[in-house]
Design an enzyme around this catalytic site. Structure first.
Site, PDB file in Angstrom:
ATOM      1  N   ASP A 129       5.153  47.865  -3.069  1.00 20.01           N
ATOM      2  CA  ASP A 129       4.201  48.463  -3.615  1.00 20.01           C
ATOM      3  C   ASP A 129       4.464  49.338  -4.594  1.00 20.01           C
ATOM      4  O   ASP A 129       5.157  50.427  -4.148  1.00 20.01           O
ATOM      5  CB  ASP A 129       3.475  49.116  -2.315  1.00 20.01           C
ATOM      6  CG  ASP A 129       2.402  50.024  -2.438  1.00 20.01           C
ATOM      7  OD1 ASP A 129       1.986  50.179  -3.641  1.00 20.01           O
ATOM      8  OD2 ASP A 129       1.987  50.891  -1.435  1.00 20.01           O
TER       9      ASP A 129
ATOM     10  N   GLN B  34       2.749  54.139  -6.901  1.00 18.14           N
ATOM     11  CA  GLN B  34       3.185  55.116  -7.638  1.00 18.14           C
ATOM     12  C   GLN B  34       4.251  55.105  -8.464  1.00 18.14           C
ATOM     13  O   GLN B  34       4.697  56.127  -9.033  1.00 18.14           O
ATOM     14  CB  GLN B  34       3.713  56.193  -6.467  1.00 18.14           C
ATOM     15  CG  GLN B  34       2.583  56.736  -5.224  1.00 18.14           C
ATOM     16  CD  GLN B  34       1.673  57.541  -5.942  1.00 18.14           C
ATOM     17  OE1 GLN B  34       1.825  57.928  -7.047  1.00 18.14           O
ATOM     18  NE2 GLN B  34       0.258  57.699  -5.117  1.00 18.14           N
TER      19      GLN B  34
ATOM     20  N   LYS C  59      -4.214  55.036 -10.928  1.00 17.04           N
ATOM     21  CA  LYS C  59      -3.151  56.038 -10.821  1.00 17.04           C
ATOM     22  C   LYS C  59      -2.362  55.990 -12.184  1.00 17.04           C
ATOM     23  O   LYS C  59      -1.463  56.678 -12.324  1.00 17.04           O
ATOM     24  CB  LYS C  59      -2.154  55.973  -9.599  1.00 17.04           C
ATOM     25  CG  LYS C  59      -2.977  55.973  -8.183  1.00 17.04           C
ATOM     26  CD  LYS C  59      -2.015  56.049  -7.104  1.00 17.04           C
ATOM     27  CE  LYS C  59      -2.607  55.631  -5.783  1.00 17.04           C
ATOM     28  NZ  LYS C  59      -3.314  56.727  -5.202  1.00 17.04           N
TER      29      LYS C  59
ATOM     30  N   HIS D 186       2.316  53.875   2.697  1.00 20.11           N
ATOM     31  CA  HIS D 186       1.141  54.268   2.544  1.00 20.11           C
ATOM     32  C   HIS D 186       0.232  53.386   3.593  1.00 20.11           C
ATOM     33  O   HIS D 186       0.543  52.234   3.970  1.00 20.11           O
ATOM     34  CB  HIS D 186       0.430  53.984   1.276  1.00 20.11           C
ATOM     35  CG  HIS D 186      -0.843  54.479   0.972  1.00 20.11           C
ATOM     36  ND1 HIS D 186      -1.988  53.895   1.147  1.00 20.11           N
ATOM     37  CD2 HIS D 186      -1.288  55.464   0.315  1.00 20.11           C
ATOM     38  CE1 HIS D 186      -3.274  54.382   0.798  1.00 20.11           C
ATOM     39  NE2 HIS D 186      -2.809  55.521   0.423  1.00 20.11           N
TER      40      HIS D 186
ATOM     41  N   CYS E 103      -2.622  59.639   3.839  1.00 17.61           N
ATOM     42  CA  CYS E 103      -2.660  58.354   4.130  1.00 17.61           C
ATOM     43  C   CYS E 103      -1.137  57.735   4.552  1.00 17.61           C
ATOM     44  O   CYS E 103      -0.798  56.443   4.185  1.00 17.61           O
ATOM     45  CB  CYS E 103      -3.312  57.156   2.910  1.00 17.61           C
ATOM     46  SG  CYS E 103      -4.835  57.810   2.713  1.00 17.61           S
TER      47      CYS E 103
HETATM   48  C1  LIG Z   1       2.076  53.997  -2.331  1.00 17.27           C
HETATM   49  C2  LIG Z   1       0.588  53.790  -2.296  1.00 17.27           C
HETATM   50  N1  LIG Z   1       0.290  52.746  -2.055  1.00 17.27           N
HETATM   51  C3  LIG Z   1      -1.090  52.277  -1.952  1.00 17.27           C
HETATM   52  C4  LIG Z   1      -2.036  52.985  -2.412  1.00 17.27           C
HETATM   53  C5  LIG Z   1      -3.397  52.508  -2.411  1.00 17.27           C
HETATM   54  O1  LIG Z   1      -3.901  52.593  -3.762  1.00 17.27           O
HETATM   55  P1  LIG Z   1      -5.673  52.092  -3.724  1.00 17.27           P
HETATM   56  O2  LIG Z   1      -6.407  52.862  -2.938  1.00 17.27           O
HETATM   57  O3  LIG Z   1      -5.714  52.194  -5.120  1.00 17.27           O
HETATM   58  O4  LIG Z   1      -5.429  50.643  -3.310  1.00 17.27           O
HETATM   59  C6  LIG Z   1      -1.773  54.376  -2.830  1.00 17.27           C
HETATM   60  C7  LIG Z   1      -2.648  55.533  -3.079  1.00 17.27           C
HETATM   61  O5  LIG Z   1      -2.561  56.523  -2.636  1.00 17.27           O
HETATM   62  C8  LIG Z   1      -0.243  54.852  -2.701  1.00 17.27           C
HETATM   63  O6  LIG Z   1      -0.021  56.063  -3.076  1.00 17.27           O
END
Ligand SMILES: Cc1ncc(COP(=O)(O)O)c(C=O)c1O
Length: 413
Positions: free
Chosen positions: A204, A207, A230, A126, A370
């Protein structure tokens, strides 16, 4: 709520927003949980009750109300940490996963990454796990390298040892579950291989925590980040778990109130973990809400949550395979994937698909999610994506399939 076994998870009624009707008068089928999940009543009530009955600033007051707010806040931290096998002092609240990654890139990265060093990420990250490293590498004269993704949506782990063999990789930062492909990466193995090569590792889990049993201690990475909204929790709160020795050795990220031990005219000393990394007034109600969210998930049981999402994913893969011209991205092996299903339908732009689905009350996402480098490596500009959570049913998936059929009719296909 009556969650007995995996296939018996039936909790839609706990989520008030899911009673909302779409344009066709039916309750919406919300299939965009990878973007943000809906919130059960228990989370909404916990936050409302906090503001109604217990609101005060934390850590500072000696009066009963402030003590109560502090207990609620710190109690939430303890449960949130334990939920993923973390320890309380090394469970740091941030605004979201993005801020947690930036915290590491700034506070750890600026101390450990220098000229000629390398940061290794992957094509399935992401943007939140790309851009902070780009900024860091640019500033420090370091190189950002990528592991590729195979045609069937798996990480090119065969490239890992070769990349690490350079001896210059100081950080390996990898997504646990892809928000586009659904791929579940072998993060414990990646963390171990990174460590053996002398590199730090960040995972990370944005998800992953919402849909899988996660044990950060077993994964063994230096840093593990996720985001509350999420995982059935509110927006405005994320979590960073770190190895205690690593966090203790780091300089703070943001400076201000709460993160200090003492402040002199010229310099300051830092508070203990976790507060050293929590400058300013904390997201107190959000922590209370996140605590309620993980209580809710724990009551269902993360094995049951995973089994439920797996069932929905299996049903989706089967149903979508019957639609002519539809191609699913990502692994087909259910053991290797979570509940985010990206797809394209030949001859229809993903935005048109999402718009036509919306007419039937089916909420899906369309775009680059993203993850523009991943889109580029897959050779597409955008995909449509359906993603599931514990409140979805097989009927929601059937409605998606029907709406996609309608889209094909609209386009005369
Ligand atoms: C895999 C992953 N990492 C990071 C994020 C970023 O999350 P946040 O916008 O809550 O920081 C997302 C959000 O879609 C995501 O799917």
């Amino acid at each position: 709520m009556n969650p007995v076994t995996a296939s018996a998870v039936d909790v839609k009624a706990d989520f008030p927003v899911l009673k909302r009707e779409g344009p066709d008068g039916r309750p919406i089928a919300y299939l965009d949980s990878a973007a943000t999940s809906q919130k059960p009543l228990s989370v909404i009530d916990a936050m409302s009750s906090y503001y109604r009955n217990s609101n005060a600033n934390v850590h500072r007051g000696v009066y009963g109300l402030a003590q109560e707010a502090t207990d609620l806040f710190e109690g939430a931290r303890e449960r949130v940490g334990a939920f993923v096998g973390g320890e309380t002092p090394t469970t740091i609240f941030t605004r979201n996963a993005t801020e947690a990654i930036n915290l590491v890139a700034y506070a750890w990265g600026r101390e450990h990454i220098g000229e000629g060093d390398e940061v290794l990420i992957t094509h399935m990250e992401h943007h939140s796990n790309i851009v902070p490293w780009q900024l860091l590498c640019e500033e420090r004269g370091a190189k950002l390298r990528y592991l590729g993704v195979t045609e069937d949506g798996n990480l090119r782990l065969d490239e890992l040892d070769e990349a690490l063999a350079s001896g210059r990789v100081k950080m390996v930062a990898v997504v646990h579950v892809s928000n586009v492909l659904g791929t579940i990466n072998p993060v414990a193995e990646i963390a171990a291989r990174a460590r053996a090569a002398g590199a730090a590792c960040l995972i990370d889990g944005s998800q992953a925590v919402p849909q899988l049993p996660v044990d950060v201690a077993k994964i063994g990475a230096d840093f593990y980040v996720w985001t509350g909204h999420k995982a059935l929790g509110p927006t405005g709160i994320g979590v960073l778990h770190g190895r205690r020795d690593v966090l203790e050795a780091m300089r703070p990220f943001l400076g201000g109130g709460d993160m200090i031990a003492s402040v002199g005219f010229e310099s300051s000393t830092w508070n203990e973990l976790p507060w050293k990394f929590e400058a300013g007034t904390s997201p107190i109600a959000e922590a209370v809400g996140l605590g309620a969210a993980i209580d809710y998930l724990a009551e269902i049981g993360m094995d049951a949550v995973r089994a439920h999402e797996r069932d929905l994913t299996a049903h989706a893969l089967e149903s979508l395979a019957r639609i002519e011209g539809l191609r699913v991205f990502g692994p087909t092996d259910l053991d290797l994937r979570g509940g985010a299903v990206s797809f394209e339908v030949k001859g229809i732009h993903p935005h048109d698909l999402a718009e036509i689905c919306d007419r039937e009350g089916v909420c899906i996402r369309a775009g680059h999610h993203c993850a523009q480098p991943l889109m580029r490596s897959m050779g597409v500009a955008a995909t449509a994506r359906a993603s599931f959570h514990v409140y979805n049913t097989r009927e929601d998936v059937d409605r998606l399939a029907a709406a996609l059929g309608s889209a094909r009719e609209v386009f005369g296909l």
